[in-house]
Design an enzyme around this catalytic site. Structure first.
Site, short mmCIF file in Angstrom:
data_model
loop_
_atom_site.label_atom_id
_atom_site.label_comp_id
_atom_site.label_asym_id
_atom_site.label_seq_id
_atom_site.Cartn_x
_atom_site.Cartn_y
_atom_site.Cartn_z
N VAL A 85 6.30 -2.00 -1.54
CA VAL A 85 4.98 -2.62 -1.47
C VAL A 85 5.08 -4.13 -1.72
O VAL A 85 4.44 -4.93 -1.04
CB VAL A 85 4.01 -1.96 -2.46
CG1 VAL A 85 2.65 -2.63 -2.41
CG2 VAL A 85 3.87 -0.47 -2.14
N VAL A 99 -10.60 -17.63 2.11
CA VAL A 99 -10.84 -18.12 0.75
C VAL A 99 -10.88 -19.63 0.63
O VAL A 99 -11.32 -20.16 -0.39
CB VAL A 99 -9.79 -17.56 -0.25
CG1 VAL A 99 -9.81 -16.04 -0.25
CG2 VAL A 99 -8.39 -18.07 0.06
N LYS A 158 -1.12 3.67 -9.67
CA LYS A 158 -2.05 4.78 -9.95
C LYS A 158 -1.77 5.42 -11.30
O LYS A 158 -2.68 5.88 -11.98
CB LYS A 158 -1.98 5.84 -8.87
CG LYS A 158 -0.62 6.49 -8.80
CD LYS A 158 -0.39 7.34 -7.58
CE LYS A 158 1.07 7.68 -7.46
NZ LYS A 158 1.94 6.55 -7.09
N GLU A 176 -7.35 -1.33 -5.68
CA GLU A 176 -7.63 -0.61 -4.43
C GLU A 176 -6.41 0.16 -3.93
O GLU A 176 -6.51 1.28 -3.43
CB GLU A 176 -8.10 -1.60 -3.35
CG GLU A 176 -8.49 -1.00 -2.02
CD GLU A 176 -9.70 -0.09 -2.13
OE1 GLU A 176 -9.48 1.13 -2.21
OE2 GLU A 176 -10.84 -0.58 -2.15
N VAL A 180 -5.00 4.15 -4.86
CA VAL A 180 -5.40 5.43 -4.26
C VAL A 180 -5.47 5.30 -2.75
O VAL A 180 -6.10 4.38 -2.23
CB VAL A 180 -6.79 5.88 -4.77
CG1 VAL A 180 -7.17 7.22 -4.17
CG2 VAL A 180 -6.82 5.96 -6.29
N LYS A 190 -4.53 10.22 -8.84
CA LYS A 190 -5.47 9.54 -7.93
C LYS A 190 -6.88 10.12 -8.07
O LYS A 190 -7.87 9.38 -8.06
CB LYS A 190 -4.97 9.66 -6.49
CG LYS A 190 -3.69 8.84 -6.28
CD LYS A 190 -2.97 9.24 -5.00
CE LYS A 190 -1.73 8.38 -4.76
NZ LYS A 190 -0.88 8.94 -3.69
N GLY A 222 3.20 3.40 2.40
CA GLY A 222 3.93 2.55 3.33
C GLY A 222 3.81 1.09 2.95
O GLY A 222 2.84 0.67 2.32
#
Lengths: 428, 428
Positions: A14, A33, A105, A129, A132, A205, A302
């Site tokens: 990740v 932003v 999680k 976010e 889960v 989760k 993923g």
């Protein structure tokens, strides 16, 4: 223009995705932003390790405190995993007024309340976010999209590994052990798959989703959890014949103020939208009193899907920074948690029995159901080619878990029942 | 504690739902925002009309300006519909610093940019979640959930009426006219169904989604729009034989900075998640470069589902009021709009031809496809029991719209082609 400086804890799957998105989407993120977002420092276990991504060696450090204490870093993105040590880091970073984005999680399911309280105290954001259902923005959906509604049911396929295994078993008639090995070879399952296949990952989760959806502090201990390691290809086949697919479902339910949360392999009616969620995909079905039936579908894991959610949280933190409103949007649970008893938990059940193949057995069995007030929707009896028992498949109407347990206990003492082969919850 | 005062414009289906949710969910809404939310005044056309809901007569007025000019009202919820007059009201309310929540897709598709600019100028929120796909929080998902990603494709079943009609035609083999009449009797279709069945309603929603998803100012004129009134039960049947369901899809695509948006009946491969979205349900499929495939499913209309989105927006406005950040979260499109030419729009096509039933015809037809560089995925020829023509069904590989138009134009001049019976876009 001042850039927003991010400290990244972890450069695994990740983490690599986060670096890729932040770097490749610079222009788009700036459009969102109005400031450049820069990953200033990355904490890794081993700086010398070969990476899938080119990262300047100076940006990497093996010292997590260098990043947590870095005076210029505004936001910590935690994608290293782990629970107790990681919690120490997160709390220390919050103590220094840094905002947190995490995909963890385990951390949020076990210590979410404590972390969110500290964040509130320090005026910091903690967004999660990605913790889960990977790329599906289900946390935003529950906390903002349905802020107006009373959610009464959340059912989630929130573990891609088990959904991959069950899909393969269903589509190819393959055995659990064989598909598990294949999933391990493909990298869809860990060498030690326990946390996935025994339902613990899904349970964590569901703890997060139930807390958000029901505004009550659900903890992991409140969940009844069962995994898929005992699911057989025969059960899947029998389910299909009766119009069901077996899915590992997390189910969180609320009636008035009473809630129950569980994870278990479930027979899902084929017409239900969850039944056709296949492979490593995740989906969360949400029923609200006003909105009715909804479902949110997408990749549950993923590199890039999960990083999409992480960076979307990062964008939200930066927008809050620009408006000076960090730490003020999180909603602490405002309802007292009241759990349903087994008498109050109701569902349909699918029961497969091996019984003596002689007259009167079915009457005896159905009499037991009647005794405990469990009414039956359908009964299928067939000879079992492989042994001298007959097979009986029973689908009940809604019955309380307590009554169903009484039926099963009674069955254990009956001589005509050779084996209680399987008991599944039924949904859809 | 100061309550938040709302002026409601319209007490039709959605307006009634808004009153119900705000009143029935007072406690939950208080939990979300920390203030009571009160519907102070309701504008109706006729105060004496019988209502499905008990509303104190004093709260109703026939004078919209009484509400717009009401000094205590903080937020206007617009659920009256209409475009030009309604726009005047909304701009006047913004001028007075009132925030707007609207369910009005027509207004937002046609005048969204002007309204959002005025809102920005006045520091007001204009939220419009309910304008697309009823209860599905798709606007939040695009603007926040996927803020980190580059969305390349949005495909929506965003009109429940046409999805109901196509589902019935598919499931029952019924004719368009018969199902339309049934839908009108059930209240799923209007007495004048033009806006739904000719795709205009879907086009307006896709205008909103494409603008948000691609950060460019897409206008209704940019869309190629075709409805379902010419779809026959035979076409649906042929589609099914080849593994497709016919759905009215809004399709917004982006490649680099080039976009195209259209609405048309489309052959959707049965394995695609959109193919099994049935009845009045809506779904929006979103493909992002990083996140990959996602889909959001739920009720597209109805009193309470649509009101759920309206009141969720109201909650968001009130939270912004408490933080003093109204009008600062909306994202104006920051990309120049560049539309694809017909040469740049590529898709697969399904073509049904009635041709002379004699030797060499298929060769002649496939030669035309080859001439315009349209390659073929599958060809099915069958005798047509009802007339002397033969039927040929061709599914192409990806072809440009320009090339496909050339093929069709060429066909019109060919004697062996009796009729170009149908041309569908193919997805999935």
């Amino acid at each position: 223009m001042k850039s927003i400086k991010v400290g990244l804890l972890g450069l695994g799957t990740v983490g690599t995705g986060v670096v890729r998105i932040v770097e490749n989407h610079q222009e788009d993120l700036f459009g969102q932003v109005g400031s450049p977002i820069v990953i200033e420092k990355i904490v890794v276990q081993d700086r010398s390790k070969a990476r899938n991504i080119a990262v300047d060696g100076d940006r990497m450090t093996e010292d997590v405190w260098e990043v947590i204490n870095h005076p210029d870093i505004d936001v910590i993105v935690e994608v290293m995993g782990g629970v107790e040590t990681t919690k120490t880091y997160i709390l220390a970073a919050l103590e220094q007024g840094k905002h947190i984005v995490t995909a963890n999680k385990d951390l949020m399911a076990l210590h979410g309340t404590e972390i969110l309280e500290k964040a509130k105290e320090k005026g910091c954001d903690v967004l999660y976010e990605a913790s889960v259902a990977g790329g599906i923005p289900i946390i935003r959906t529950l906390s903002e999209g349905f802020s107006s509604d009373r959610i009464t049911k959340i059912m989630g396929i929130v573990n891609g590994t088990t959904n991959y295994i069950l899909t393969k078993m269903s589509q190819e008639g393959a055995a659990y052990e064989d598909v598990l090995k294949e999933a391990q070879a493909l990298g869809y399952a860990e060498a030690d798959p326990t946390s996935d296949v025994e339902g613990l990952d899904a349970a964590r989760k569901m703890t997060i989703l139930a807390t958000l959806g029901f505004h009550a502090n659900v903890s992991l201990d409140d969940l009844a959890v069962k995994g898929i390691s005992q699911v057989t290809k025969e059960e899947i086949l029998y389910g299909k014949r009766l119009g069901y697919e077996v899915k590992l479902l997390g189910i969180a339910e609320r009636q008035d103020d009473l809630i129950s949360v569980s994870v278990q392999p479930t027979m899902v009616k084929k017409s239900h939208p969850l039944a056709s969620v296949n492979g490593v995909f995740n989906a969360v079905y949400v029923y609200g009193e006003a909105v009715g039936e909804t479902m949110f579908y997408g990749p549950g894991a993923g590199e890039l899907p999960t990083a999409t959610s992480v960076v979307a949280d990062l964008v939200a933190v930066v927008k809050n920074m620009k408006l000076g409103v960090n730490g003020q949007r999180a909603q602490a649970p405002y309802k007292e948690k009241k759990l349903k008893t087994d008498e109050q938990i109701a569902s349909k059940y699918f029961v497969l029995l091996h019984v003596a193949d002689k007259a009167g057995v079915l009457a005896q069995i159905t009499q037991v159901f009647a005794e405990y007030e469990v009414s039956l929707e359908s009964v299928l009896q067939q000879p079992n080619p492989s042994n001298p028992s007959a097979e009986i498949i029973i689908v009940t109407h809604d019955a309380s878990k307590a009554n169903m347990n009484n039926v099963l206990k009674h069955f254990e003492g009956l001589e005509v029942i050779h084996q209680i082969k399987s008991v599944y919850r039924v949904e859809g």
